[in-house]
Design a protein around this motif. Structure first.
Motif, PDB file in Angstrom:
ATOM      1  N   CYS A 124     -11.309  10.185  11.094  1.00 20.97           N
ATOM      2  CA  CYS A 124     -12.501   9.894  10.589  1.00 20.97           C
ATOM      3  C   CYS A 124     -12.815   8.496  11.272  1.00 20.97           C
ATOM      4  CB  CYS A 124     -12.720   9.723   9.070  1.00 20.97           C
ATOM      5  SG  CYS A 124     -11.638   8.522   8.587  1.00 20.97           S
ATOM      6  N   GLY A 125     -11.850   7.690  11.566  1.00 24.80           N
ATOM      7  CA  GLY A 125     -11.786   6.238  12.107  1.00 24.80           C
ATOM      8  C   GLY A 125     -12.155   5.155  10.981  1.00 24.80           C
ATOM      9  N   THR A 126     -12.408   5.425   9.598  1.00 21.94           N
ATOM     10  CA  THR A 126     -12.549   4.547   8.700  1.00 21.94           C
ATOM     11  C   THR A 126     -11.523   4.496   7.600  1.00 21.94           C
ATOM     12  OG1 THR A 126     -13.965   6.130   7.582  1.00 21.94           O
ATOM     13  CG2 THR A 126     -15.135   4.720   9.418  1.00 21.94           C
ATOM     14  N   CYS A 127     -10.903   5.564   7.055  1.00 21.48           N
ATOM     15  CA  CYS A 127     -10.051   5.559   5.995  1.00 21.48           C
ATOM     16  C   CYS A 127      -8.928   4.384   6.289  1.00 21.48           C
ATOM     17  CB  CYS A 127      -9.574   6.763   5.891  1.00 21.48           C
ATOM     18  SG  CYS A 127      -8.237   7.290   7.067  1.00 21.48           S
ATOM     19  N   GLU A 128      -8.032   4.360   5.427  1.00 23.84           N
ATOM     20  CA  GLU A 128      -7.135   3.214   5.306  1.00 23.84           C
ATOM     21  C   GLU A 128      -6.193   3.720   6.579  1.00 23.84           C
ATOM     22  OE1 GLU A 128      -3.396   1.432   2.768  1.00 23.84           O
ATOM     23  OE2 GLU A 128      -4.902   2.738   2.047  1.00 23.84           O
ATOM     24  N   PHE A 129      -5.795   4.605   6.569  1.00 28.75           N
ATOM     25  CA  PHE A 129      -4.673   5.209   7.695  1.00 28.75           C
ATOM     26  C   PHE A 129      -5.285   5.141   9.027  1.00 28.75           C
ATOM     27  CE2 PHE A 129      -2.625   6.697   3.942  1.00 28.75           C
ATOM     28  CZ  PHE A 129      -1.445   6.801   4.069  1.00 28.75           C
ATOM     29  N   CYS A 130      -6.370   5.461   9.039  1.00 28.34           N
ATOM     30  CA  CYS A 130      -7.082   5.352  10.624  1.00 28.34           C
ATOM     31  C   CYS A 130      -7.197   4.075  10.896  1.00 28.34           C
ATOM     32  CB  CYS A 130      -8.612   6.037  10.533  1.00 28.34           C
ATOM     33  SG  CYS A 130      -8.479   7.994  10.550  1.00 28.34           S
ATOM     34  N   ARG A 131      -7.729   3.050  10.064  1.00 27.20           N
ATOM     35  CA  ARG A 131      -7.729   1.651  10.373  1.00 27.20           C
ATOM     36  C   ARG A 131      -6.462   1.032  10.825  1.00 27.20           C
ATOM     37  NH1 ARG A 131     -10.743   1.437   5.830  1.00 27.20           N
ATOM     38  NH2 ARG A 131      -9.324   0.208   4.797  1.00 27.20           N
ATOM     39  N   ALA A 132      -5.382   1.538  10.178  1.00 26.78           N
ATOM     40  CA  ALA A 132      -4.068   1.203  10.480  1.00 26.78           C
ATOM     41  C   ALA A 132      -3.482   1.689  11.692  1.00 26.78           C
ATOM     42  CB  ALA A 132      -3.095   1.479   9.199  1.00 26.78           C
ATOM     43  N   GLY A 133      -4.266   2.785  12.316  1.00 24.55           N
ATOM     44  CA  GLY A 133      -3.590   3.379  13.592  1.00 24.55           C
ATOM     45  C   GLY A 133      -2.765   4.514  13.229  1.00 24.55           C
ATOM     46  N   LEU A 134      -2.835   4.932  12.114  1.00 25.43           N
ATOM     47  CA  LEU A 134      -1.892   6.054  11.759  1.00 25.43           C
ATOM     48  C   LEU A 134      -3.054   7.266  11.538  1.00 25.43           C
ATOM     49  CD1 LEU A 134       1.081   6.552  11.345  1.00 25.43           C
ATOM     50  CD2 LEU A 134       0.516   6.453   9.015  1.00 25.43           C
ATOM     51  N   THR A 135      -3.698   7.731  12.714  1.00 29.29           N
ATOM     52  CA  THR A 135      -4.781   8.501  12.491  1.00 29.29           C
ATOM     53  C   THR A 135      -4.237  10.058  12.225  1.00 29.29           C
ATOM     54  OG1 THR A 135      -4.575   8.884  15.047  1.00 29.29           O
ATOM     55  CG2 THR A 135      -6.228   7.198  14.159  1.00 29.29           C
ATOM     56  N   SER A 136      -2.940  10.394  12.423  1.00 29.84           N
ATOM     57  CA  SER A 136      -2.255  11.518  12.359  1.00 29.84           C
ATOM     58  C   SER A 136      -2.303  11.843  10.696  1.00 29.84           C
ATOM     59  CB  SER A 136      -0.929  11.609  12.683  1.00 29.84           C
ATOM     60  OG  SER A 136      -0.068  10.607  12.311  1.00 29.84           O
ATOM     61  N   HIS A 137      -2.467  10.887   9.893  1.00 33.93           N
ATOM     62  CA  HIS A 137      -2.518  11.174   8.446  1.00 33.93           C
ATOM     63  C   HIS A 137      -3.657  10.713   7.857  1.00 33.93           C
ATOM     64  CE1 HIS A 137       1.797  11.863   8.110  1.00 33.93           C
ATOM     65  NE2 HIS A 137       1.867  11.336   9.208  1.00 33.93           N
ATOM     66  N   CYS A 138      -5.066  11.060   8.735  1.00 35.16           N
ATOM     67  CA  CYS A 138      -6.663  10.428   8.191  1.00 35.16           C
ATOM     68  C   CYS A 138      -6.559  11.342   6.984  1.00 35.16           C
ATOM     69  CB  CYS A 138      -7.213  11.195   9.333  1.00 35.16           C
ATOM     70  SG  CYS A 138      -9.016  10.983   8.654  1.00 35.16           S
ATOM     71  N   GLN A 139      -6.887  10.441   5.971  1.00 34.79           N
ATOM     72  CA  GLN A 139      -7.170  10.798   4.586  1.00 34.79           C
ATOM     73  C   GLN A 139      -8.440  11.689   4.366  1.00 34.79           C
ATOM     74  OE1 GLN A 139      -4.512  10.505   2.034  1.00 34.79           O
ATOM     75  NE2 GLN A 139      -3.759  10.273   3.904  1.00 34.79           N
ATOM     76  N   THR A 140      -9.399  11.459   5.213  1.00 35.08           N
ATOM     77  CA  THR A 140     -10.772  12.073   5.012  1.00 35.08           C
ATOM     78  C   THR A 140     -10.570  13.651   5.517  1.00 35.08           C
ATOM     79  OG1 THR A 140     -11.729   9.969   5.556  1.00 35.08           O
ATOM     80  CG2 THR A 140     -13.000  11.888   5.703  1.00 35.08           C
ATOM     81  N   VAL A 141      -9.755  14.006   6.508  1.00 30.12           N
ATOM     82  CA  VAL A 141      -9.708  15.213   6.850  1.00 30.12           C
ATOM     83  C   VAL A 141      -8.548  16.011   6.071  1.00 30.12           C
ATOM     84  CG1 VAL A 141     -10.333  14.619   9.215  1.00 30.12           C
ATOM     85  CG2 VAL A 141      -8.140  14.683   8.860  1.00 30.12           C
ATOM     86  N   GLY A 142      -7.849  15.511   5.137  1.00 36.29           N
ATOM     87  CA  GLY A 142      -6.965  16.201   4.172  1.00 36.29           C
ATOM     88  C   GLY A 142      -5.648  15.562   4.197  1.00 36.29           C
ATOM     89  N   PRO A 154     -14.896  18.179  14.426  1.00 36.22           N
ATOM     90  CA  PRO A 154     -15.156  17.146  13.458  1.00 36.22           C
ATOM     91  C   PRO A 154     -14.930  15.891  14.183  1.00 36.22           C
ATOM     92  CG  PRO A 154     -13.741  18.922  12.645  1.00 36.22           C
ATOM     93  CD  PRO A 154     -13.744  18.836  14.236  1.00 36.22           C
ATOM     94  N   PHE A 155     -15.795  14.920  13.404  1.00 38.46           N
ATOM     95  CA  PHE A 155     -15.741  13.336  13.702  1.00 38.46           C
ATOM     96  C   PHE A 155     -15.710  13.527  15.455  1.00 38.46           C
ATOM     97  CE2 PHE A 155     -13.806  13.684   9.507  1.00 38.46           C
ATOM     98  CZ  PHE A 155     -14.579  12.883   9.006  1.00 38.46           C
ATOM     99  N   ALA A 156     -16.566  14.034  15.901  1.00 37.52           N
ATOM    100  CA  ALA A 156     -16.455  14.185  17.495  1.00 37.52           C
ATOM    101  C   ALA A 156     -16.619  12.772  18.236  1.00 37.52           C
ATOM    102  CB  ALA A 156     -17.813  14.925  17.995  1.00 37.52           C
ATOM    103  N   ASP A 157     -17.386  11.790  17.703  1.00 38.99           N
ATOM    104  CA  ASP A 157     -17.157  10.620  18.310  1.00 38.99           C
ATOM    105  C   ASP A 157     -15.557   9.810  18.430  1.00 38.99           C
ATOM    106  OD1 ASP A 157     -19.818  10.015  18.851  1.00 38.99           O
ATOM    107  OD2 ASP A 157     -20.105   8.771  16.910  1.00 38.99           O
ATOM    108  N   ASN A 158     -14.925  10.315  17.334  1.00 40.23           N
ATOM    109  CA  ASN A 158     -13.385   9.815  17.331  1.00 40.23           C
ATOM    110  C   ASN A 158     -12.686  10.813  18.239  1.00 40.23           C
ATOM    111  OD1 ASN A 158     -14.181   7.543  16.030  1.00 40.23           O
ATOM    112  ND2 ASN A 158     -14.006   8.682  14.246  1.00 40.23           N
ATOM    113  N   GLY A 159     -12.682  12.192  18.063  1.00 37.00           N
ATOM    114  CA  GLY A 159     -12.066  13.129  18.365  1.00 37.00           C
ATOM    115  C   GLY A 159     -12.145  13.708  19.787  1.00 37.00           C
ATOM    116  N   LEU A 160     -13.303  13.131  20.517  1.00 34.50           N
ATOM    117  CA  LEU A 160     -13.505  13.771  22.050  1.00 34.50           C
ATOM    118  C   LEU A 160     -13.449  12.518  22.953  1.00 34.50           C
ATOM    119  CD1 LEU A 160     -16.658  15.970  21.355  1.00 34.50           C
ATOM    120  CD2 LEU A 160     -14.296  16.688  21.708  1.00 34.50           C
ATOM    121  N   ILE A 161     -12.752  12.565  24.162  1.00 33.00           N
ATOM    122  CA  ILE A 161     -12.186  11.397  24.762  1.00 33.00           C
ATOM    123  C   ILE A 161     -13.157  11.890  26.294  1.00 33.00           C
ATOM    124  CG2 ILE A 161     -10.812  10.312  26.155  1.00 33.00           C
ATOM    125  CD1 ILE A 161      -9.264  11.955  23.396  1.00 33.00           C
ATOM    126  N   PRO A 162     -14.110  11.077  26.639  1.00 26.97           N
ATOM    127  CA  PRO A 162     -14.695  11.321  27.959  1.00 26.97           C
ATOM    128  C   PRO A 162     -13.703  11.486  29.110  1.00 26.97           C
ATOM    129  CG  PRO A 162     -15.730   9.549  26.710  1.00 26.97           C
ATOM    130  CD  PRO A 162     -14.300   9.997  26.070  1.00 26.97           C
TER     131      PRO A 162
END
Length: 352
Positions: free
Chosen positions: A90-108, A129-137
């Motif tokens: 999601c890019g906004t939860c506590e884990f994502c903000r800490a760089g630990l996106t593998s444990h994004c709380q918003t996606v479960g 989902p969350f395409a702005d964060n999950g798709l890389i040009p």
């Protein structure tokens, strides 16, 4: 559309299924051009991942073109050619903000959801989902095949092996197990400036290939020698390697990594373990070791893309076999018998 659907242990089928649709404002739909198979997909087919239920579309890697975006997407546009990241965030939860996106709380609580908790990329179309964060040009100078290696395998070897292992210029690095992920660690450790990268494996083909990926030395575990002693002999002063990257996931290889590292060194565990390992803390408490584990966060794709464009790494070296979307059975047979087929990574591409 057509997709590769899981129907329980040992059963899959390339079949007609409904096209994916936008479910959230931040979703996008991607028409897949290229995908591949991961060892995790093989585990799913064996029934080792009970969270994957019959009816799930498999796959979590690939490159495609955006065909539809939700109103909440700000960066992704229709027509963009993109890499689909294996980790959703999601890019906004506590884990994502800490760089630990593998444990994004918003996606479960776990970022790996494609082909696991939601439908995946081994299909003609996929909802992201969350395409702005999950798709890389995908830059024009990077091919879709090269980009596919940045969905999962290269970020895994680099992030969990090289970065977590704190590989520094001049280090002596052992990579224990040089399957695809191990080779990704070899390639990126070499690019990071390691003075020696020692590939350890029992497969002669993989050992030969490892030199093409940047290994300076190889050790064949089936040759009968003492592997730990050989690693120490190749290290600085015989004290042990600076970094040992474990890329298999069995107790024996974890033991080799732990036994071969110097005081103050790093053991970076990349392998997926299915049983407990032994950590002799009574021996090693005094050795100032750092031991790391991890699930890839897949945040380094932009950095790796720059490395490809500079010519520092060449992910196309992973690709040994190519198939089309109507050849998924052959692709899985080849990847599932990688040792006999001399397969590293297979590419499955959409037809014209």
């Amino acid at each position: 559309m057509k997709a590769l659907v899981y129907h329980g242990p040992g059963r899959k089928s390339w079949e007609d299924v409904p096209n994916p649709v936008l479910q959230e404002p931040t979703d996008a739909i991607v028409r897949m051009e290229v995908t591949t198979i991961c060892g995790t997909d093989l585990h799913i087919l064996k029934g080792d991942v009970p969270a994957v239920t019959p009816g799930r579309i498999l796959g979590h890697e690939g490159v495609g073109v955006v065909t539809e975006v939700g109103p909440g997407c700000e960066r992704v546009r229709v027509g963009d050619r993109v890499i689909v990241s294996c980790v959703s965030k999601c890019g906004t939860c506590e884990f994502c903000r800490a760089g630990l996106t593998s444990h994004c709380q918003t996606v479960g609580g776990i970022g790996w959801i494609f082909g696991h908790l939601i439908d995946g990329t081994q299909a003609e179309f996929v909802r992201v989902p969350f395409a702005d964060n999950g798709l890389i040009p995908l830059p024009e100078k990077v091919t879709p095949e090269q980009g596919t290696m940045l969905s999962d395998i290269l970020p895994t070897g680099y992030e969990i092996g090289v970065l977590y292992g704190a590989v520094a210029e001049g280090d002596v690095v052992a990579v224990v197990g040089v399957g695809p992920v191990g080779l990704a660690a070899v390639m990126t450790a070499s690019a990071a400036g390691a003075s020696k990268v020692i590939a350890v494996d029992g497969n002669k083909f993989r050992l030969e290939q490892s030199r093409e990926f940047g290994a300076t030395d190889t050790i064949d575990v089936n040759a009968g020698g003492d592997v730990v002693a050989q690693l120490r002999e190749l290290s600085r002063g015989g004290l042990g390697v600076d970094v040992a990257i474990e890329a298999v996931g069995v107790p024996a290889t974890f033991g080799v990594a732990l036994d071969s590292v110097r005081p103050g060194g790093h053991v970076a565990n990349v392998g997926v373990h299915g049983e407990s390992v032994t950590f002799p803390i009574e021996r090693d408490w005094i050795n100032n070791l750092t031991i790391t584990t991890g699930l890839v966060n897949a945040t380094t794709a932009p950095e790796l893309l720059e490395s490809i464009e500079r010519g520092d790494i060449a992910p196309e070296k992973f690709i040994t076999h190519r198939f089309t979307f109507d050849q998924f059975d052959e692709a899985y047979d080849t990847f599932g018998n990688a040792a006999d087929e001399h397969a590293l990574k297979v590419i499955i591409a959409a037809g014209d």
